[in-house]
Design a protein around this motif. Structure first.
Motif: not given
Length: 258
Positions: A36-44, A227-229
Motif C-alpha cells: 500500500l503506497l501513499a504519495r502526493r498526486p503525481f503523473l503516472r 510539473t507542479w501537479v
C-alpha cells in the motif's frame, strides 16, 4: 502480509540506479503479499514505479467526508495523548467554548491536510512558542468562533517553524530560486487568485501588460502546471479544468517568495 509505505513523493530517485523502482520496491509479488503506497498526486509516467502485478489507484480527494472524519479523529486522538494533548487543553479552554468547537474549527482550517494538522498542533502554546513571540490574530479575514477568537490564519512573519520547514522543501521541489520567467509568472498568478483559475485565465493575466510573455500560449502554461501537479488542487468549473495551490497556508508561504 501487507507492507505500507507512506510519503513516496519524498524519495529521491537520483539516489538509485536508473530504471530501479522507487525505494527498490519489488517488480513482482508473491501471492498474499500486498503493498500500500501513499504519495502526493503525481503523473503516472513519472511515478518511478514499474510493476508486473495487478494494481489499483485510489484518489483520496474523492472522499472528502471520510477525510474530514479522519482529520477530526486525528485531532481528538492528539488531545488524548498523555503529557502532550493535556498541555494544550488549558489553552483550548481559555480560547474556545469547548474542545469540540476547537476541533471543528481546526479541521475546517486544515482542509483535510494532515501535514498542516500535525505541524500546527505541535506548536500550540504552551508547547514551544511560535517564532517571533506570541500568536497574533491578524491575517486573512475569516469567520470567527462564538468567542471571537480565530488563531489559525496567522501572517507568515510569525510562522510555525514546522510548517515553514516543510513548505521550504516544497518550494525547492517546485524550483525555488531557479524558477524560469514563465514559471515565476504562473506562480504569481496562482498566489494572487482567491479561487481556482483556468489555463486560459492564467494566460490572459500573464500577457496583460507583460511584453515578455507575448509569445506564451496555453500549452506553455499547461507544461508548467503539469510539473507542479503534486502541489495543485484541480477542479472542473463551468466545463474548464481550474487550478489552485492545494492549501491556503502554502499559498501564503509562496506569496512572500514571488
Amino acid at each position: 502480509m501487507i507492507v505500507v509505505v507512506d510519503g513516496c513523493d519524498n524519495l529521491d530517485p537520483q539516489s538509485q540506479p536508473r530504471d530501479s523502482n522507487i525505494f527498490y520496491l519489488p517488480r513482482y509479488l508473491p501471492k498474499q503479499v500486498y503493498f500500500l503506497l501513499a504519495r502526493r498526486p503525481f503523473l503516472r509516467a513519472k511515478s518511478g514505479l514499474l510493476i508486473e502485478t495487478p494494481a489499483e489507484t485510489l484518489n483520496l480527494e474523492e472522499y472528502p467526508e471520510q477525510n474530514q472524519e479522519d482529520a477530526r479523529a486525528y485531532v481528538e486522538h492528539y488531545l488524548a495523548i498523555p503529557g502532550v494533548g493535556a498541555n494544550i487543553k488549558s489553552w483550548v479552554a481559555e480560547n474556545y467554548q469547548s474542545e469540540a468547537e476547537f476541533c471543528r474549527e481546526l479541521v475546517v482550517e486544515s482542509g483535510n491536510n494532515f501535514m498542516y494538522l500535525s505541524r500546527v498542533l505541535g506548536e500550540i502554546p504552551p508547547n514551544p512558542p511560535w517564532e517571533g513571540g506570541d500568536w497574533t490574530l491578524e491575517g486573512r479575514e475569516t469567520t470567527v468562533g462564538a468567542n471571537g477568537i480565530r488563531p489559525w490564519k496567522v501572517p507568515w512573519n510569525v510562522p510555525t517553524a514546522g510548517l515553514e520547514e516543510y513548505y521550504q522543501g516544497l518550494w525547492q521541489k517546485m524550483g525555488g530560486e531557479g524558477l524560469s520567467e514563465i514559471e515565476l509568472g504562473v506562480l504569481k498568478v496562482l498566489v494572487e487568485q482567491e479561487e481556482a483559475v483556468s489555463v486560459e485565465a492564467i494566460e490572459r493575466s500573464l500577457c496583460s501588460g507583460n511584453p515578455q510573455f507575448i509569445d506564451v500560449d496555453e500549452y506553455d502554461i499547461e507544461e508548467v502546471l503539469e510539473t507542479w501537479v503534486e502541489f495543485l488542487h484541480q477542479q472542473e468549473i463551468g466545463g474548464e479544468m481550474c487550478y489552485s495551490l492545494y492549501h491556503w497556508s502554502l499559498c501564503d508561504f509562496l506569496r512572500l517568495r514571488v
